[in-house]
Design a protein around this motif. Structure first.
Motif, mmCIF file in Angstrom:
data_model
loop_
_atom_site.group_PDB
_atom_site.id
_atom_site.type_symbol
_atom_site.label_atom_id
_atom_site.label_comp_id
_atom_site.label_asym_id
_atom_site.label_seq_id
_atom_site.Cartn_x
_atom_site.Cartn_y
_atom_site.Cartn_z
ATOM 1 N N LYS A 165 0.228 -61.284 16.176
ATOM 2 C CA LYS A 165 1.047 -60.664 17.208
ATOM 3 C C LYS A 165 2.137 -59.758 16.645
ATOM 4 O O LYS A 165 2.592 -58.842 17.318
ATOM 5 N N THR A 166 2.541 -60.037 15.407
ATOM 6 C CA THR A 166 3.712 -59.381 14.844
ATOM 7 C C THR A 166 3.337 -58.484 13.667
ATOM 8 O O THR A 166 2.604 -58.910 12.768
ATOM 9 N N VAL A 167 3.851 -57.251 13.677
ATOM 10 C CA VAL A 167 3.737 -56.375 12.512
ATOM 11 C C VAL A 167 4.993 -56.563 11.672
ATOM 12 O O VAL A 167 6.105 -56.251 12.117
ATOM 13 N N MET A 168 4.812 -57.098 10.475
ATOM 14 C CA MET A 168 5.964 -57.324 9.608
ATOM 15 C C MET A 168 6.433 -56.029 8.947
ATOM 16 O O MET A 168 7.623 -55.759 8.838
ATOM 17 N N PHE A 169 5.457 -55.219 8.520
ATOM 18 C CA PHE A 169 5.790 -53.968 7.830
ATOM 19 C C PHE A 169 4.565 -53.060 7.863
ATOM 20 O O PHE A 169 3.447 -53.515 7.638
ATOM 21 N N ALA A 170 4.782 -51.803 8.191
ATOM 22 C CA ALA A 170 3.704 -50.809 8.176
ATOM 23 C C ALA A 170 4.265 -49.542 7.544
ATOM 24 O O ALA A 170 5.121 -48.882 8.139
ATOM 25 N N PRO A 171 3.836 -49.193 6.329
ATOM 26 C CA PRO A 171 4.491 -48.122 5.581
ATOM 27 C C PRO A 171 4.446 -46.758 6.254
ATOM 28 O O PRO A 171 5.345 -45.944 6.064
ATOM 29 N N HIS A 172 3.404 -46.494 7.050
ATOM 30 C CA HIS A 172 3.259 -45.171 7.665
ATOM 31 C C HIS A 172 3.546 -45.183 9.162
ATOM 32 O O HIS A 172 3.293 -44.192 9.844
ATOM 33 N N LEU A 173 4.073 -46.302 9.669
ATOM 34 C CA LEU A 173 4.396 -46.425 11.086
ATOM 35 C C LEU A 173 5.840 -46.910 11.246
ATOM 36 O O LEU A 173 6.452 -47.351 10.277
ATOM 37 N N ALA A 174 6.347 -46.858 12.475
ATOM 38 C CA ALA A 174 7.769 -47.156 12.700
ATOM 39 C C ALA A 174 8.058 -48.639 12.860
ATOM 40 O O ALA A 174 9.221 -49.036 12.913
#
Length: 317
Positions: free
Chosen positions: A72-81
């Motif tokens: 459910k959770t995005v912890m970190f996405a280098p190319h996204l906000a």
């Protein structure tokens, strides 16, 4: 039972309606905005355009980033906000549909296992070679995510101590030597080391070395450009080295090569396979993994995300 898979990329958000056979029935696309809330709204918009035409039961997002084990959770996405963002719940509330997330390489691996090159394999690894390297691992058809949801981060295995700097903060990562970006960097290094060469790439670099992309190097290699061919041979070498590492760690039945660079597989894959056979531990005394190119192409992440959403909705995950 129709579900929607969404491939959330750095430049575009692409969604598709997928049936239980993995067939894409309808698609929609929007550009990727820069802000987190704007990105959520863009995803809702593109999905809504499909739910207006189809009866959808669940949604899956394939994300190039660290997805928590709750899906459910995005912890970190280098190319996204997104940073520690509860993406699934926010989008689910706006759509009134269940939403799950998955790392894009994991989603692609699941799609290739169900419908493509890794079908039925007991242990399957997917290596997505594009701007960088993404990795996915399936054990008896189940995605292996590690303790915290970030495994396997194959592109950031350190293969060259004090090597090329990587955006992850380390140096010498595998993807700095085996990716579309690496192909470009290698070609530029070769041109700088042998100035005055009259080749297609040399003429291109004379205008602006930054215009030398991995795609251009691959195209020049197909045309017989000697610098491009040497750069491609270096990519094959590092792919072979990495495949041997992956096989030593996971002992997979099949390794699927995916991503944009895989489109140029005839230029490098046979050489990489040969080096892999030479380097893998116990070569000649053990079964070797089948090394195949992906069958679903750019659709794999989208199809895999939709498939995972269906599995979760049916209680199969």
């Amino acid at each position: 039972m129709l579900t929607v898979g969404v491939d959330v990329g750095g430049t575009s958000v692409r969604a598709g309606v997928v049936d239980r056979r993995g067939t894409i029935l309808d698609t929609a696309r929007v550009g990727t905005p820069s802000g987190a809330e704007a990105l959520n709204d863009a995803i809702v918009s593109v999905i809504s355009s499909l739910t207006a035409r189809h009866a959808i039961s669940a949604v899956g997002l394939a994300v190039a980033g660290f997805v928590a084990t709750d899906l459910k959770t995005v912890m970190f996405a280098p190319h996204l906000a997104w940073r520690r963002a509860d993406v699934a719940d926010r989008i689910s509330r706006k759509l009134d549909l269940p939403v799950v997330l998955e790392h894009d390489a994991n989603a692609a691996a699941l799609a290739e296992y169900r419908y493509g090159a890794a079908r039925g394999a007991k242990v399957a690894t997917l290596i997505a070679i594009g701007t960088g390297i993404g990795g996915g691992l399936l054990l008896d058809g189940k995605i292996f995510r590690g303790a915290h949801g970030v495994a396997p981060e194959l592109g950031h295995l350190r293969v060259v101590p004090n090597g090329r700097p990587c955006s992850c903060g380390k140096s010498g990562c595998w993807e700095r030597y085996c990716s579309g970006t690496a192909l470009s960097a290698t070609a530029i290094e070769l041109l700088a080391g042998h100035p005055g060469q009259s080749t297609v790439l040399a003429r291109e670099a004379a205008g602006d070395a930054r215009s030398i992309t991995g795609r251009k190097v691959a195209g020049a290699a197909r045309d017989g450009d000697p610098v491009a061919l040497r750069a491609m041979a270096e990519l094959a070498r590092w792919l072979g080295e990495g495949l041997a590492l992956v096989a030593d760690i996971y002992d997979p039945e099949v390794i699927v090569i995916a991503g944009g660079v895989s489109e140029s597989a005839p230029l490098f894959l046979d050489d990489a396979r040969e080096l892999y056979r030479d380097l893998v531990t116990g070569s000649g005394y053990r079964p070797l993994a089948r090394i195949r190119t992906a069958q679903l192409g750019d659709d794999a992440g989208l199809v895999g995300a939709a498939t995972l959403a269906r599995d979760v909705a049916n209680g199969r995950h």
